[in-house]
Design an enzyme around this catalytic site. Structure first.
Site, PDB file in Angstrom:
ATOM      1  N   HIS A  56       0.795  -1.223   0.000  1.00 32.56           N
ATOM      2  CA  HIS A  56       0.000   0.000   0.000  1.00 32.56           C
ATOM      3  C   HIS A  56       0.832   1.280   0.000  1.00 32.56           C
ATOM      4  O   HIS A  56       0.282   2.363  -0.170  1.00 32.56           O
ATOM      5  CB  HIS A  56      -0.969  -0.004   1.185  1.00 32.56           C
TER       6      HIS A  56
ATOM      7  N   ASP B 275      -9.718  -0.350   3.791  1.00 35.64           N
ATOM      8  CA  ASP B 275      -8.569  -1.034   4.378  1.00 35.64           C
ATOM      9  C   ASP B 275      -8.944  -1.563   5.754  1.00 35.64           C
ATOM     10  O   ASP B 275      -9.796  -0.993   6.443  1.00 35.64           O
ATOM     11  CB  ASP B 275      -7.415  -0.033   4.517  1.00 35.64           C
TER      12      ASP B 275
ATOM     13  N   HIS C  82      -6.611  -1.471   7.926  1.00 35.50           N
ATOM     14  CA  HIS C  82      -5.671  -0.667   8.711  1.00 35.50           C
ATOM     15  C   HIS C  82      -5.812   0.807   8.353  1.00 35.50           C
ATOM     16  O   HIS C  82      -6.175   1.157   7.228  1.00 35.50           O
ATOM     17  CB  HIS C  82      -4.242  -1.133   8.438  1.00 35.50           C
TER      18      HIS C  82
ATOM     19  N   ASP D 148      -3.313   3.044   8.235  1.00 28.36           N
ATOM     20  CA  ASP D 148      -2.156   3.481   7.440  1.00 28.36           C
ATOM     21  C   ASP D 148      -1.808   4.942   7.685  1.00 28.36           C
ATOM     22  O   ASP D 148      -1.357   5.654   6.787  1.00 28.36           O
ATOM     23  CB  ASP D 148      -2.396   3.239   5.945  1.00 28.36           C
TER      24      ASP D 148
ATOM     25  N   HIS E  62       4.408   0.626   4.425  1.00 33.38           N
ATOM     26  CA  HIS E  62       3.040   0.412   3.940  1.00 33.38           C
ATOM     27  C   HIS E  62       2.007   0.766   5.015  1.00 33.38           C
ATOM     28  O   HIS E  62       0.803   0.790   4.722  1.00 33.38           O
ATOM     29  CB  HIS E  62       2.845  -1.013   3.414  1.00 33.38           C
TER      30      HIS E  62
ATOM     31  N   ASP F 299      -7.496  -1.698  -0.487  1.00 31.59           N
ATOM     32  CA  ASP F 299      -6.607  -2.733   0.035  1.00 31.59           C
ATOM     33  C   ASP F 299      -7.440  -3.988   0.222  1.00 31.59           C
ATOM     34  O   ASP F 299      -8.429  -3.978   0.964  1.00 31.59           O
ATOM     35  CB  ASP F 299      -6.003  -2.272   1.363  1.00 31.59           C
TER      36      ASP F 299
ATOM     37  N   ASP G 232      -7.056  -6.459   1.960  1.00 34.83           N
ATOM     38  CA  ASP G 232      -7.206  -6.965   3.328  1.00 34.83           C
ATOM     39  C   ASP G 232      -8.327  -6.261   4.080  1.00 34.83           C
ATOM     40  O   ASP G 232      -8.641  -6.624   5.218  1.00 34.83           O
ATOM     41  CB  ASP G 232      -5.887  -6.931   4.105  1.00 34.83           C
TER      42      ASP G 232
ATOM     43  N   GLU H 133      -1.986  -4.945  -2.162  1.00 35.64           N
ATOM     44  CA  GLU H 133      -1.700  -5.991  -1.172  1.00 35.64           C
ATOM     45  C   GLU H 133      -2.161  -7.378  -1.605  1.00 35.64           C
ATOM     46  O   GLU H 133      -2.437  -8.248  -0.767  1.00 35.64           O
ATOM     47  CB  GLU H 133      -2.284  -5.631   0.201  1.00 35.64           C
TER      48      GLU H 133
END
Length: 304
Positions: free
Chosen positions: A100, A127, A129, A131, A144, A231, A233, A276
């Site tokens: 990412h 996402d 996360h 980030d 990332h 992303d 994930d 990702e």
């Protein structure tokens, strides 16, 4: 959706995380059938190849707080120029990673394109996360986990100042969706910003349609439109198992399609990024195939 030319840019970057294999994501995405899928929707398709990325073999991190940052910044600078060129030609950028960290280059290219017209853009960040780490707050030093901080002017200087525009995007024009794993100090960075954060609790309580509609409204106030950084994930690991940092309890397969379908229906999606995808950790290319299907929904694919 109006017919357009979709330009695919691959970024085989794996320096931003701590798991090898994500550099193969662009190849897996191509193998999943993105070109015939795009053409079946009536769009034109151009594959611009891959951004050159420094070979990680033999490299040692210069700064443990932001590992491999010079090489990442160099690749992001090249990506920025490719995205600007793509948009200058009137094409729709579809950027595929890679980890990412590449989002800084993508967003820089889109933001600079519209800044030249006197316009700003918004960003939807899908996402698991946030980030929004900085070198000072990161527990791992993995870049990332820092791109959204850089995009909003708070991250590593070589990324935050990648172009002539700082910040690349005002935090008040950013919305996160699907967040469920945030570092302790990073959470303070999020709370101190103007980012609209829709965690999985908001998704569970309000439903993905409501959350996405609120996010689109937030990032399109006073902007030319928005970039969607997706992303994989952000989905549940049962949907996309081939990721380096899986987090249980994510968005379902149908919810992810709803995110993309609503982005397409808004008519304000300026660019798209899928990141990702890690084939080494995947099962029979399931993650790249799902990512391809999600991208096609963002490009106008519908059930009827």
């Amino acid at each position: 959706m109006d017919k357009k030319t979709v330009s695919l840019i691959g970024v085989p970057m794996d320096l931003g995380g701590n798991r090898r294999g994500v550099d193969m994501g662009p190849s897996a995405f191509r193998i999943a059938g993105i070109e015939p899928g795009v053409r079946a929707l009536g769009h034109e398709f151009v594959d611009r190849g891959n951004v050159p990325v420094g070979d990680p073999r033999g490299q040692e991190p210069v700064d443990a707080r932001a590992k491999y940052l010079p090489t990442i910044a160099e690749a992001c600078g090249t990506l920025k120029d490719m995205v600007r060129e793509t948009m200058a030609e009137g094409h729709f950028p579809l950027v595929v990673g890679g980890d990412h960290s590449i989002a800084v280059g993508t967003v820089a290219g889109v933001a600079e394109h519209f800044d030249a017209r006197g316009e700003r853009i918004g960003v939807i960040w899908f996402d698991a996360h946030a980030d929004m780490n900085t070198p000072e707050s990161s527990e791992s030093g993995n870049v990332h986990g820092m791109p959204l901080a850089a995009i909003t002017g708070q991250g590593p200087q070589s990324l935050a100042h990648l172009g002539g525009l700082v910040p690349l995007v005002d935090s008040s024009r950013v919305a996160m969706i699907g967040i469920r794993s945030v570092d302790r100090l990073e959470a303070m960075n999020v709370k101190d910003s103007d980012v609209a954060c829709f965690t999985m609790r908001e998704v569970d309580e309000q439903g993905i349609r409501s959350v996405m509609e609120q996010a689109i409204a937030h990032v399109t106030r006073g902007t030319a439109g928005f970039h969607l950084s997706f992303d994989v994930d952000g989905t549940d690991p049962s949907v996309c198992p081939g990721v380096g940092t899986p987090v249980a309890g994510g968005i379902s397969y149908r919810e992810a399609h709803t995110v993309m379908e609503l982005a397409a229906a808004s008519k304000q999606l300026l660019s798209l990024e899928m990141v990702e995808i890690n084939p080494i950790l995947d099962d029979r290319n399931q993650t790249a195939i799902a990512a391809k299907e999600f991208a096609l929904s963002a490009l106008g694919k519908s059930i009827l």
